[in-house]
Scaffold this motif. Structure first.
Motif, mmCIF file in Angstrom:
data_model
loop_
_atom_site.group_PDB
_atom_site.id
_atom_site.type_symbol
_atom_site.label_atom_id
_atom_site.label_comp_id
_atom_site.label_asym_id
_atom_site.label_seq_id
_atom_site.Cartn_x
_atom_site.Cartn_y
_atom_site.Cartn_z
ATOM 1 N N GLY A 17 0.828 -1.213 0.000
ATOM 2 C CA GLY A 17 0.000 0.000 0.000
ATOM 3 C C GLY A 17 0.857 1.256 0.000
ATOM 4 O O GLY A 17 0.674 2.163 -0.827
ATOM 5 N N ASP A 36 9.764 3.554 7.303
ATOM 6 C CA ASP A 36 9.444 2.141 7.537
ATOM 7 C C ASP A 36 10.398 1.585 8.589
ATOM 8 O O ASP A 36 11.587 1.888 8.573
ATOM 9 C CB ASP A 36 9.569 1.353 6.228
ATOM 10 C CG ASP A 36 9.083 -0.073 6.402
ATOM 11 O OD1 ASP A 36 7.861 -0.286 6.404
ATOM 12 O OD2 ASP A 36 9.941 -0.966 6.558
ATOM 13 N N GLY A 38 11.108 -1.599 8.929
ATOM 14 C CA GLY A 38 11.744 -2.848 8.462
ATOM 15 C C GLY A 38 10.904 -4.045 8.854
ATOM 16 O O GLY A 38 10.062 -3.959 9.752
ATOM 17 N N THR A 42 4.201 -8.631 4.563
ATOM 18 C CA THR A 42 4.353 -9.124 3.193
ATOM 19 C C THR A 42 5.621 -9.975 3.059
ATOM 20 O O THR A 42 5.682 -10.886 2.240
ATOM 21 C CB THR A 42 4.349 -7.944 2.211
ATOM 22 O OG1 THR A 42 3.139 -7.232 2.411
ATOM 23 C CG2 THR A 42 4.410 -8.389 0.775
ATOM 24 N N ASN A 50 -1.288 -14.696 -6.774
ATOM 25 C CA ASN A 50 -2.549 -14.079 -7.214
ATOM 26 C C ASN A 50 -2.381 -12.615 -7.587
ATOM 27 O O ASN A 50 -3.336 -11.853 -7.577
ATOM 28 C CB ASN A 50 -3.626 -14.242 -6.129
ATOM 29 C CG ASN A 50 -3.172 -13.719 -4.779
ATOM 30 O OD1 ASN A 50 -2.088 -13.158 -4.662
ATOM 31 N ND2 ASN A 50 -3.991 -13.899 -3.767
ATOM 32 N N VAL A 82 7.680 4.758 13.667
ATOM 33 C CA VAL A 82 6.808 5.898 13.987
ATOM 34 C C VAL A 82 6.090 5.600 15.299
ATOM 35 O O VAL A 82 5.491 4.528 15.465
ATOM 36 C CB VAL A 82 5.794 6.148 12.842
ATOM 37 C CG1 VAL A 82 4.783 7.218 13.247
ATOM 38 C CG2 VAL A 82 6.531 6.552 11.569
ATOM 39 N N ASP A 274 -7.624 -8.052 2.929
ATOM 40 C CA ASP A 274 -6.188 -8.044 3.196
ATOM 41 C C ASP A 274 -5.451 -8.781 2.077
ATOM 42 O O ASP A 274 -5.212 -9.976 2.174
ATOM 43 C CB ASP A 274 -5.967 -8.735 4.553
ATOM 44 C CG ASP A 274 -4.505 -8.899 4.858
ATOM 45 O OD1 ASP A 274 -3.697 -8.151 4.313
ATOM 46 O OD2 ASP A 274 -4.176 -9.803 5.653
ATOM 47 N N VAL A 276 -2.358 -8.136 -1.234
ATOM 48 C CA VAL A 276 -1.319 -7.248 -1.755
ATOM 49 C C VAL A 276 -1.887 -6.316 -2.827
ATOM 50 O O VAL A 276 -1.688 -5.097 -2.791
ATOM 51 C CB VAL A 276 -0.156 -8.089 -2.341
ATOM 52 C CG1 VAL A 276 0.807 -7.210 -3.114
ATOM 53 C CG2 VAL A 276 0.567 -8.825 -1.225
HETATM 54 C C1 LIG Z 1 2.108 -15.844 5.277
HETATM 55 C C2 LIG Z 1 1.392 -14.795 4.458
HETATM 56 C C3 LIG Z 1 1.083 -15.061 3.146
HETATM 57 C C4 LIG Z 1 0.408 -14.114 2.384
HETATM 58 N N1 LIG Z 1 0.142 -14.405 1.084
HETATM 59 C C5 LIG Z 1 -0.467 -13.505 0.318
HETATM 60 C C6 LIG Z 1 -0.770 -13.807 -1.043
HETATM 61 O O1 LIG Z 1 -0.467 -14.898 -1.540
HETATM 62 N N2 LIG Z 1 -1.422 -12.856 -1.769
HETATM 63 C C7 LIG Z 1 -1.801 -11.643 -1.244
HETATM 64 O O2 LIG Z 1 -2.367 -10.831 -1.955
HETATM 65 N N3 LIG Z 1 -1.537 -11.348 0.034
HETATM 66 C C8 LIG Z 1 -0.880 -12.234 0.826
HETATM 67 N N4 LIG Z 1 -0.625 -11.941 2.140
HETATM 68 C C9 LIG Z 1 -1.175 -10.690 2.708
HETATM 69 C C10 LIG Z 1 -0.324 -9.495 2.383
HETATM 70 O O3 LIG Z 1 0.957 -9.650 2.938
HETATM 71 C C11 LIG Z 1 -1.036 -8.240 2.941
HETATM 72 O O4 LIG Z 1 -2.200 -8.035 2.229
HETATM 73 C C12 LIG Z 1 -0.180 -7.054 2.796
HETATM 74 O O5 LIG Z 1 0.833 -7.196 3.732
HETATM 75 C C13 LIG Z 1 -0.895 -5.758 3.116
HETATM 76 O O6 LIG Z 1 -0.059 -4.735 2.742
HETATM 77 P P1 LIG Z 1 0.317 -3.482 3.623
HETATM 78 O O7 LIG Z 1 0.631 -2.362 2.673
HETATM 79 O O8 LIG Z 1 -0.693 -3.234 4.672
HETATM 80 O O9 LIG Z 1 1.692 -3.844 4.223
HETATM 81 P P2 LIG Z 1 2.539 -4.781 5.161
HETATM 82 O O10 LIG Z 1 3.249 -5.770 4.344
HETATM 83 O O11 LIG Z 1 1.746 -5.224 6.327
HETATM 84 O O12 LIG Z 1 3.642 -3.734 5.581
HETATM 85 C C14 LIG Z 1 3.499 -2.736 6.537
HETATM 86 C C15 LIG Z 1 4.846 -2.058 6.745
HETATM 87 O O13 LIG Z 1 4.687 -1.068 7.743
HETATM 88 C C16 LIG Z 1 5.802 -1.128 8.614
HETATM 89 N N5 LIG Z 1 5.398 -0.593 9.911
HETATM 90 C C17 LIG Z 1 4.474 -1.088 10.768
HETATM 91 N N6 LIG Z 1 4.376 -0.289 11.861
HETATM 92 C C18 LIG Z 1 5.256 0.733 11.656
HETATM 93 C C19 LIG Z 1 5.622 1.878 12.420
HETATM 94 N N7 LIG Z 1 5.060 2.145 13.611
HETATM 95 N N8 LIG Z 1 6.571 2.712 11.935
HETATM 96 C C20 LIG Z 1 7.155 2.460 10.732
HETATM 97 N N9 LIG Z 1 6.852 1.405 9.964
HETATM 98 C C21 LIG Z 1 5.914 0.542 10.427
HETATM 99 C C22 LIG Z 1 6.153 -2.618 8.666
HETATM 100 O O14 LIG Z 1 7.482 -2.801 9.071
HETATM 101 C C23 LIG Z 1 5.934 -3.022 7.215
HETATM 102 O O15 LIG Z 1 7.100 -2.850 6.439
HETATM 103 C C24 LIG Z 1 0.036 -12.863 2.942
HETATM 104 C C25 LIG Z 1 0.349 -12.579 4.278
HETATM 105 C C26 LIG Z 1 1.018 -13.534 5.027
HETATM 106 C C27 LIG Z 1 1.353 -13.208 6.465
#
Ligand SMILES: Cc1cc2nc3c(=O)[nH]c(=O)nc-3n(C[C@H](O)[C@H](O)[C@H](O)COP(=O)(O)OP(=O)(O)OC[C@H]3O[C@@H](n4cnc5c(N)ncnc54)[C@H](O)[C@@H]3O)c2cc1C
Length: 297
Positions: A17, A36, A38, A42, A50, A82, A274, A276
């Motif tokens: 996102g 971020d 770290g 994801t 997908n 943050v 939820d 990607v």
């Molecule tokens: C095992 C597993 C398999 C998955 N397989 C799939 C799949 O096949 N297909 C699919 O579409 N989705 C899949 N997903 C789901 C996918 O990972 C999520 O939909 C996606 O992570 C959501 O994206 P996001 O942008 O919210 O970011 P996220 O990946 O959740 O990233 C959030 C980021 O914010 C950072 N962050 C958090 N708090 C703070 C803070 N206070 N300060 C600074 N940085 C911070 C974190 O370090 C991270 O880097 C899977 C998830 C898991 C756990």
């Protein structure tokens, strides 16, 4: 330590996102800072199958490619946790000793899974232990599946998994509070119900079985863990943002703006699904909305 510059937008979280929003805003030649800490959810996704045009890609690759792409459009990227966001004349974002100012904020900090304490769980996470039907249900097709959960909602998951992916399912629940009609439904579907507490996953390269505290061994090739997740949003607590009826997910508009003007929330922190590709799409929508608002300013 204050960074006196006023950014057009600060993005919190380099998941799909945040990165997609950063790429859009970078390509509008805006001053964008992405913070971020770290790691991130994801990165646990080892086989994403997908996402349009990607037959299979790991979450780590998506993040690495996204960071490179964002940097190429002059997005500034800083590592930091943050801890607080305030709204005064501008948004104030606090990370460690630093304070940053911004006209708009996109929160994309994601969620973290509630995972039970089971030996070897992390070894198999994302490979043969999964947490989400939309992400990995398909990968359980025709396999010997054990579903573990602590709520009767897992009964619905078991029935859905049977309908779509595999007939060979055992449901292990931590709770014995299962109403009789749920038990009957499971029995009609031929899904054995075991009340117990898993302690260990057995298997070296491949998963072989799940061991319970009382010594019972349940053979399995894949596990679906169903314990829900928590939001990474404690840094928003002073803003009193509107949440849903369960006081869990953030309520946002069609452009993903929260109840506080100028602060956008994308990804699984809001009420959307939820995934990607969905988090990335929401990041793009929020970025386009912010571009329009910046033009108005
Ligand atoms: C095992 C597993 C398999 C998955 N397989 C799939 C799949 O096949 N297909 C699919 O579409 N989705 C899949 N997903 C789901 C996918 O990972 C999520 O939909 C996606 O992570 C959501 O994206 P996001 O942008 O919210 O970011 P996220 O990946 O959740 O990233 C959030 C980021 O914010 C950072 N962050 C958090 N708090 C703070 C803070 N206070 N300060 C600074 N940085 C911070 C974190 O370090 C991270 O880097 C899977 C998830 C898991 C756990």
């Amino acid at each position: 330590m204050a960074d006196e510059k006023i950014y057009d937008c600060i993005i919190i979280g380099a998941g799909p996102g945040g990165l997609q929003a950063a790429i859009y805003l970078g390509r509008y030649n805006k001053n964008v800072l992405l913070i971020d800490r770290g790691g991130g959810r994801t990165q646990h996704a080892k086989h994403i199958e997908n996402f349009l045009t990607q037959k299979a890609i790991s979450g780590r690759e998506i993040i690495e490619l996204g960071l490179e792409q964002a940097k190429s459009f002059n997005v500034k990227i800083e590592k930091g946790l943050v801890t607080k966001v305030l709204k005064k004349r501008h948004f104030e974002i606090y990370a460690g000793e630093k304070k940053y100012l911004s006209k708009f904020v996109i929160v994309s900090s994601g969620v973290y899974d509630n995972l039970p304490s089971i030996e070897n769980l992390h070894k198999f996470l994302g490979i043969s232990l999964f947490t989400c039907i939309d992400c990995d249900g398909y990968r359980t097709t025709n396999k010997k599946l054990v579903i573990i959960g602590n709520h009767i909602k897992s009964v619905h998951l078991a029935i859905a998994m049977k309908e779509m992916f595999t007939k060979d399912i055992t449901l292990v629940l931590y709770t014995n509070k299962v109403p009789d009609d749920y038990k009957e439904e499971l029995s009609d579907e031929n899904i054995p119900l075991i009340i117990g507490r898993p302690v260990r996953i057995i298997g070296d390269e491949t998963m072989k079985a799940l061991e319970l505290q009382d010594g019972r061994i349940i053979p399995c090739e894949v596990i679906m863990s169903h314990f829900g997740y928590k939001l990474n949003d404690s840094f928003l607590s002073e803003l009193n943002l509107k949440k849903d009826r369960d006081n869990f997910k953030h309520i946002v508009s069609s452009t993903y703006e929260s109840s506080l003007s100028g602060l956008y929330i994308v990804g699984p922190l809001n009420q959307g699904n939820d995934q990607v590709i969905i988090a990335a799409g929401e990041g793009a929508v929020a970025a386009i909305a912010i571009k329009k608002r910046l033009l108005e300013l």
